[in-house]
Design a protein around this motif. Sequence first.
Motif, PDB file in Angstrom:
ATOM      1  N   TYR A  82       0.788  -1.444   0.200  1.00 42.92           N
ATOM      2  CA  TYR A  82      -0.231   0.254  -0.107  1.00 42.92           C
ATOM      3  C   TYR A  82       0.748   1.061  -0.239  1.00 42.92           C
ATOM      4  O   TYR A  82       0.699   2.522  -0.869  1.00 42.92           O
ATOM      5  N   GLU A  83       1.662   1.035   0.704  1.00 45.34           N
ATOM      6  CA  GLU A  83       3.336   2.503   1.167  1.00 45.34           C
ATOM      7  C   GLU A  83       3.721   2.663  -0.589  1.00 45.34           C
ATOM      8  O   GLU A  83       3.368   4.219  -1.016  1.00 45.34           O
ATOM      9  N   LYS A  84       3.314   1.759  -1.369  1.00 43.49           N
ATOM     10  CA  LYS A  84       4.345   1.618  -2.477  1.00 43.49           C
ATOM     11  C   LYS A  84       2.913   2.484  -4.141  1.00 43.49           C
ATOM     12  O   LYS A  84       3.033   3.338  -4.308  1.00 43.49           O
ATOM     13  N   ASP A  85       2.163   2.259  -3.399  1.00 44.21           N
ATOM     14  CA  ASP A  85       0.898   2.323  -4.091  1.00 44.21           C
ATOM     15  C   ASP A  85       0.275   3.542  -3.719  1.00 44.21           C
ATOM     16  O   ASP A  85      -0.266   4.576  -4.578  1.00 44.21           O
ATOM     17  N   LEU A  86       0.967   4.596  -2.296  1.00 40.68           N
ATOM     18  CA  LEU A  86       0.299   5.838  -1.946  1.00 40.68           C
ATOM     19  C   LEU A  86       0.797   6.516  -2.826  1.00 40.68           C
ATOM     20  O   LEU A  86      -1.044   7.636  -2.684  1.00 40.68           O
ATOM     21  N   PRO A  87       1.470   7.527  -3.179  1.00 39.85           N
ATOM     22  CA  PRO A  87       1.619   8.772  -3.681  1.00 39.85           C
ATOM     23  C   PRO A  87       0.115   8.140  -5.057  1.00 39.85           C
ATOM     24  O   PRO A  87      -0.345   9.904  -5.093  1.00 39.85           O
ATOM     25  N   LYS A  88       0.615   7.606  -5.640  1.00 41.41           N
ATOM     26  CA  LYS A  88      -0.652   7.701  -6.629  1.00 41.41           C
ATOM     27  C   LYS A  88      -1.955   7.584  -6.406  1.00 41.41           C
ATOM     28  O   LYS A  88      -2.512   8.920  -6.602  1.00 41.41           O
ATOM     29  N   LEU A  89      -2.169   6.701  -5.226  1.00 43.57           N
ATOM     30  CA  LEU A  89      -3.853   6.887  -4.414  1.00 43.57           C
ATOM     31  C   LEU A  89      -3.735   8.629  -3.823  1.00 43.57           C
ATOM     32  O   LEU A  89      -4.401   9.254  -3.574  1.00 43.57           O
ATOM     33  N   LYS A  90      -3.326   8.990  -3.266  1.00 40.67           N
ATOM     34  CA  LYS A  90      -3.058  10.153  -2.757  1.00 40.67           C
ATOM     35  C   LYS A  90      -3.495  11.595  -3.674  1.00 40.67           C
ATOM     36  O   LYS A  90      -3.556  12.885  -2.680  1.00 40.67           O
ATOM     37  N   GLN A  91      -2.635  11.377  -4.715  1.00 35.38           N
ATOM     38  CA  GLN A  91      -3.455  12.285  -5.437  1.00 35.38           C
ATOM     39  C   GLN A  91      -4.644  12.372  -5.812  1.00 35.38           C
ATOM     40  O   GLN A  91      -4.843  13.455  -6.487  1.00 35.38           O
ATOM     41  N   ARG A  92      -5.880  11.266  -6.390  1.00 35.12           N
ATOM     42  CA  ARG A  92      -7.368  11.771  -5.744  1.00 35.12           C
ATOM     43  C   ARG A  92      -7.902  11.549  -4.583  1.00 35.12           C
ATOM     44  O   ARG A  92      -9.107  11.519  -4.536  1.00 35.12           O
ATOM     45  N   THR A 411     -25.972 -10.077  -2.491  1.00 27.64           N
ATOM     46  CA  THR A 411     -25.281  -9.928  -3.948  1.00 27.64           C
ATOM     47  C   THR A 411     -25.456  -8.810  -4.648  1.00 27.64           C
ATOM     48  O   THR A 411     -25.495  -7.917  -5.941  1.00 27.64           O
ATOM     49  N   LYS A 412     -27.132  -8.477  -3.888  1.00 24.52           N
ATOM     50  CA  LYS A 412     -27.806  -7.565  -5.216  1.00 24.52           C
ATOM     51  C   LYS A 412     -26.869  -6.188  -5.292  1.00 24.52           C
ATOM     52  O   LYS A 412     -27.246  -4.716  -6.284  1.00 24.52           O
ATOM     53  N   TRP A 413     -25.974  -5.709  -4.412  1.00 21.02           N
ATOM     54  CA  TRP A 413     -25.384  -4.192  -4.142  1.00 21.02           C
ATOM     55  C   TRP A 413     -23.622  -4.943  -5.235  1.00 21.02           C
ATOM     56  O   TRP A 413     -22.724  -3.840  -4.636  1.00 21.02           O
ATOM     57  N   ARG A 414     -23.689  -5.642  -5.681  1.00 24.10           N
ATOM     58  CA  ARG A 414     -21.861  -5.947  -6.313  1.00 24.10           C
ATOM     59  C   ARG A 414     -21.793  -5.301  -7.338  1.00 24.10           C
ATOM     60  O   ARG A 414     -20.393  -4.941  -7.008  1.00 24.10           O
ATOM     61  N   LYS A 415     -22.976  -4.802  -7.560  1.00 27.19           N
ATOM     62  CA  LYS A 415     -22.139  -4.554  -8.761  1.00 27.19           C
ATOM     63  C   LYS A 415     -21.905  -3.385  -8.447  1.00 27.19           C
ATOM     64  O   LYS A 415     -20.515  -2.416  -9.179  1.00 27.19           O
ATOM     65  N   ASP A 416     -22.972  -1.714  -7.821  1.00 28.76           N
ATOM     66  CA  ASP A 416     -22.299  -1.616  -7.281  1.00 28.76           C
ATOM     67  C   ASP A 416     -21.088  -0.791  -6.152  1.00 28.76           C
ATOM     68  O   ASP A 416     -20.432  -0.654  -6.591  1.00 28.76           O
ATOM     69  N   VAL A 417     -20.516  -1.947  -5.503  1.00 28.85           N
ATOM     70  CA  VAL A 417     -19.258  -2.106  -5.245  1.00 28.85           C
ATOM     71  C   VAL A 417     -18.235  -1.743  -6.128  1.00 28.85           C
ATOM     72  O   VAL A 417     -17.196  -1.703  -5.920  1.00 28.85           O
ATOM     73  N   LEU A 418     -18.403  -3.326  -6.961  1.00 28.28           N
ATOM     74  CA  LEU A 418     -17.319  -3.218  -7.693  1.00 28.28           C
ATOM     75  C   LEU A 418     -16.854  -2.128  -8.689  1.00 28.28           C
ATOM     76  O   LEU A 418     -15.669  -2.172  -9.110  1.00 28.28           O
ATOM     77  N   LEU A 419     -17.921  -1.796  -8.962  1.00 31.13           N
ATOM     78  CA  LEU A 419     -17.739   0.059 -10.416  1.00 31.13           C
ATOM     79  C   LEU A 419     -17.182   0.657  -9.084  1.00 31.13           C
ATOM     80  O   LEU A 419     -16.564   1.760 -10.063  1.00 31.13           O
ATOM     81  N   ASP A 420     -17.505   0.507  -7.970  1.00 27.97           N
ATOM     82  CA  ASP A 420     -17.128   1.366  -6.923  1.00 27.97           C
ATOM     83  C   ASP A 420     -15.379   1.478  -6.645  1.00 27.97           C
ATOM     84  O   ASP A 420     -14.710   2.410  -7.537  1.00 27.97           O
ATOM     85  N   TRP A 421     -14.895   0.253  -6.413  1.00 25.73           N
ATOM     86  CA  TRP A 421     -13.178  -0.138  -6.427  1.00 25.73           C
ATOM     87  C   TRP A 421     -12.789   0.050  -7.978  1.00 25.73           C
ATOM     88  O   TRP A 421     -11.714   0.461  -7.289  1.00 25.73           O
ATOM     89  N   ALA A 422     -13.775   0.161  -8.638  1.00 30.97           N
ATOM     90  CA  ALA A 422     -13.014  -0.115  -9.984  1.00 30.97           C
ATOM     91  C   ALA A 422     -12.496   1.419 -10.653  1.00 30.97           C
ATOM     92  O   ALA A 422     -11.103   1.581 -10.890  1.00 30.97           O
ATOM     93  N   LYS A 423     -13.271   2.234  -9.718  1.00 28.65           N
ATOM     94  CA  LYS A 423     -12.231   3.607  -9.617  1.00 28.65           C
ATOM     95  C   LYS A 423     -11.509   3.689  -9.094  1.00 28.65           C
ATOM     96  O   LYS A 423     -10.551   4.337  -9.414  1.00 28.65           O
ATOM     97  N   ARG A 424     -11.538   3.515  -7.637  1.00 23.89           N
ATOM     98  CA  ARG A 424     -10.109   3.324  -7.186  1.00 23.89           C
ATOM     99  C   ARG A 424      -8.620   2.968  -7.582  1.00 23.89           C
ATOM    100  O   ARG A 424      -7.616   3.243  -7.869  1.00 23.89           O
ATOM    101  N   TRP A 425      -8.948   1.875  -8.422  1.00 24.09           N
ATOM    102  CA  TRP A 425      -8.110   0.660  -9.071  1.00 24.09           C
ATOM    103  C   TRP A 425      -7.279   1.395 -10.325  1.00 24.09           C
ATOM    104  O   TRP A 425      -6.126   1.757 -10.651  1.00 24.09           O
ATOM    105  N   GLN A 426      -8.917   2.494 -11.257  1.00 19.38           N
ATOM    106  CA  GLN A 426      -7.495   3.715 -11.638  1.00 19.38           C
ATOM    107  C   GLN A 426      -6.943   4.242 -11.650  1.00 19.38           C
ATOM    108  O   GLN A 426      -6.111   4.958 -12.188  1.00 19.38           O
ATOM    109  N   TRP A 427      -7.012   4.763 -10.773  1.00 19.91           N
ATOM    110  CA  TRP A 427      -5.857   5.597  -9.815  1.00 19.91           C
ATOM    111  C   TRP A 427      -4.923   5.273 -10.388  1.00 19.91           C
ATOM    112  O   TRP A 427      -3.787   5.692  -9.993  1.00 19.91           O
ATOM    113  N   LEU A 428      -4.151   4.102 -10.028  1.00 17.79           N
ATOM    114  CA  LEU A 428      -3.175   3.342  -9.938  1.00 17.79           C
ATOM    115  C   LEU A 428      -2.531   3.315 -11.398  1.00 17.79           C
ATOM    116  O   LEU A 428      -1.420   2.741 -11.712  1.00 17.79           O
ATOM    117  N   LYS A 429      -3.563   3.252 -12.851  1.00 14.74           N
ATOM    118  CA  LYS A 429      -2.961   3.157 -13.913  1.00 14.74           C
ATOM    119  C   LYS A 429      -2.030   4.607 -14.365  1.00 14.74           C
ATOM    120  O   LYS A 429      -2.753   5.165 -14.217  1.00 14.74           O
TER     121      LYS A 429
END
Length: 429
Positions: A82-92, A411-429
């Motif tokens: 996490y520490e290695k990724d934090l500089p990119k994450l903290k930009q957002r 299960t009914k909320w999984r799409k909402d959860v994983l798409l929300d997380w996808a945004k944060r993964w995108q911060w690392l790309k």
Amino acid sequence: MRKLILFLLSCMSFVALAAQRPVPVKPRILVSTDIGGSDPDDNQSMAHLLMYSDRFAIEGLVSSPSYGNGSKQEILRMIDLYEKDLPKLKQRESKLATPQYLRSVTKQGKHGNAPYAGYTKATEGSEWIIKCAKKKSTQPLWILGWGGLEDVAQALHDAPEIQSKIRVYWIGGPNKKWSANSYAYITKNFPSLWFIEVNASYYGFFSNNNTLDSIKTTDYYDQYIQGAGHLGKDFRSYYKGEVKMGDTPSLLYMMDGDPNDPTRESWGGSFEKFRYSPHVVFNRVTDVNDTVAFCSVVEFHFKGPSINIPADSICFWMETTYKNVVQKWPGYYLGNGEYGIKYAPKQAEVLSYNFSSDIEGFSLPQGKLVVTNLWPGKHNADDYKLGDNWYTDKSDPQLYDGKIQGGKTITKWRKDVLLDWAKRWQWLK
């Protein structure tokens, strides 16, 4: 192309957040985890927690492996990534927790499950639970249980006054199988504890039984995580990147709406009160005429030779088979020729078992036990009576996801959860 992807993810995140309810106040949480043990889903959930650390007041990360080789060192390894990724994450997101702080609240709890009594001696982890619970605060300390309850039970034993200061969201199921003694101690001695026991619903987060959305746990890594920093690369090490994350619903529950109302709909499930926890005592070996609900505490008591060993000593074993692997559960000498063992079956089945011991004159036949798929099932004379603040998976048949009780509440909320997380993964790309 990259701008287009960012735009689409931004749109998807807006849709996801539209389904998310505000949390009244940033919750105080302490995570008790068996990370590094036999089930690597804890590593996936730890990545999720670290990437959303701005949403919580994290007061503790405790290694509590009731089974397997989990350790504090594995938590620290995840913090290093996490520490290695934090500089990119903290930009957002500037309010993410610092690695230095997270390391300071990482503690080692008990290795292995508790004996028949349900507790043993204090650990760094159990003492940290007590310290955090006793802090002056207008809100409770939420303990999110991803593994066994050994350190929670020890903390309650050593400082029973913290009962009114903590609230527990526990992923039970298989964890209950390994932690039956500590669970039994807590339910018997602290019925007024505020406790959400999730024995089945959490499976809904990674179930593909009746996929209710366009997100599949099997291809989420390829679509959204691959190429996303050090945490993303590490994620591929667990289940080849397939999303399991059975402990993540505990985090989702704290991120969506008022956690003081377990009956509400939330990303982390919806639950109902229950007034008894099934506890069945047999003074004999059982057969196919004996039936219990899954996740019941099944207790066997036997008479045998009086021997000169301390009470609560392991002296015999119960053997079962799971996926062609023999599992052994310790049985204990209770004194005066009495022997006992607690076991919590995790799934519906006809369970076959046998006992083994080196004690001369202590021999028992093989047994069977029918385990049903409805929790908590029928009442038993020896059930643990619970107070006003115990909650568990909803029993409405319409909320089953296949055989998973309450699965659709997550299960009914999984799409909402994983798409929300996808945004944060995108911060690392």
